[in-house]
Write a protein that holds these residues in place. Sequence first.
Motif, PDB file in Angstrom:
ATOM      1  N   LYS A  10       0.639  -1.173   0.139  1.00 26.40           N
ATOM      2  CA  LYS A  10       0.083   0.457  -0.227  1.00 26.40           C
ATOM      3  C   LYS A  10       0.598   1.205   0.048  1.00 26.40           C
ATOM      4  O   LYS A  10       2.091   1.478   0.572  1.00 26.40           O
ATOM      5  CB  LYS A  10      -1.468  -0.257   1.275  1.00 26.40           C
ATOM      6  N   ASP A  12       1.217   3.236   1.974  1.00 31.38           N
ATOM      7  CA  ASP A  12       1.292   4.086   3.292  1.00 31.38           C
ATOM      8  C   ASP A  12       3.108   3.047   4.135  1.00 31.38           C
ATOM      9  O   ASP A  12       2.906   3.208   4.766  1.00 31.38           O
ATOM     10  CB  ASP A  12       0.541   3.796   4.316  1.00 31.38           C
ATOM     11  N   GLY A  13       3.429   2.129   3.308  1.00 29.86           N
ATOM     12  CA  GLY A  13       4.184   1.605   3.101  1.00 29.86           C
ATOM     13  C   GLY A  13       3.916  -0.030   3.191  1.00 29.86           C
ATOM     14  O   GLY A  13       4.599  -0.820   4.352  1.00 29.86           O
ATOM     15  N   SER A  14       2.495  -0.352   4.080  1.00 28.97           N
ATOM     16  CA  SER A  14       2.306  -1.526   5.078  1.00 28.97           C
ATOM     17  C   SER A  14       2.128  -2.771   3.658  1.00 28.97           C
ATOM     18  O   SER A  14       1.581  -2.149   2.464  1.00 28.97           O
ATOM     19  CB  SER A  14       0.887  -1.481   5.493  1.00 28.97           C
ATOM     20  N   ASP A  31       5.231  -8.828  10.407  1.00 25.11           N
ATOM     21  CA  ASP A  31       4.815  -7.428  10.674  1.00 25.11           C
ATOM     22  C   ASP A  31       4.931  -6.610   9.279  1.00 25.11           C
ATOM     23  O   ASP A  31       6.236  -6.392   8.577  1.00 25.11           O
ATOM     24  CB  ASP A  31       5.713  -7.015  11.831  1.00 25.11           C
ATOM     25  N   SER A  33       3.661  -3.811   8.545  1.00 23.15           N
ATOM     26  CA  SER A  33       2.466  -2.571   8.843  1.00 23.15           C
ATOM     27  C   SER A  33       2.930  -1.426   8.356  1.00 23.15           C
ATOM     28  O   SER A  33       2.565  -0.363   8.522  1.00 23.15           O
ATOM     29  CB  SER A  33       2.592  -2.948  10.401  1.00 23.15           C
ATOM     30  N   SER A  34       4.671  -1.500   8.494  1.00 20.49           N
ATOM     31  CA  SER A  34       5.292  -0.213   7.950  1.00 20.49           C
ATOM     32  C   SER A  34       6.888  -0.858   7.100  1.00 20.49           C
ATOM     33  O   SER A  34       7.061  -1.843   7.183  1.00 20.49           O
ATOM     34  CB  SER A  34       4.875   0.687   8.990  1.00 20.49           C
ATOM     35  N   GLY A  35       6.685   0.440   6.096  1.00 16.18           N
ATOM     36  CA  GLY A  35       8.298   0.270   5.323  1.00 16.18           C
ATOM     37  C   GLY A  35       8.662  -0.837   4.560  1.00 16.18           C
ATOM     38  O   GLY A  35       9.432  -1.024   3.940  1.00 16.18           O
ATOM     39  N   LYS A  50      11.730  -4.762   3.110  1.00 13.82           N
ATOM     40  CA  LYS A  50      11.400  -2.929   3.633  1.00 13.82           C
ATOM     41  C   LYS A  50      12.875  -2.216   3.310  1.00 13.82           C
ATOM     42  O   LYS A  50      13.597  -2.519   3.049  1.00 13.82           O
ATOM     43  CB  LYS A  50      11.840  -3.898   4.917  1.00 13.82           C
TER      44      LYS A  50
END
Length: 133
Positions: A10, A12-14, A31, A33-35, A50
């Motif tokens: 996505k 937003d990096g998730s 995980d 959720s980010s990066g 990531k």
Amino acid sequence: CGGGACVAVKDDGSAVAWGHPQAGGDTSGVDLSSGVVSAMCGGYACVAVKADGSAVVWGDPARGGEADLSSGVATAMCGWEACVAVKEDNSAVAWGYKSAGGDAAGTSMLPDIITADITSGVIAAAAGEDAKR
């Protein structure tokens, strides 16, 4: 999408994955959720690279869903039953079913498997359906 699951990165990096739980549809152990900068699924496993150079893998542990890629990963992909990552130092690492390319050094039980030196000079890699076919 791979053989049993899909993954999407996505803006937003998730990342989110869906599909058969044992083929990468269940992300409860990782995980995302980010990066996340890139992700893809193979036949039985998925991998996400990531921004910090780490990568996470999930899915069937014997078929590429388990690896320690805590740093230095530039890109990664999964084939049907094995995965490969190109590292920032131009080496590569493969994991998953040995007979499907998960062991570039080969094994004495499978003398027909072609081996490769992936310790240096690697700039790109690809994973396919099955190295023994």
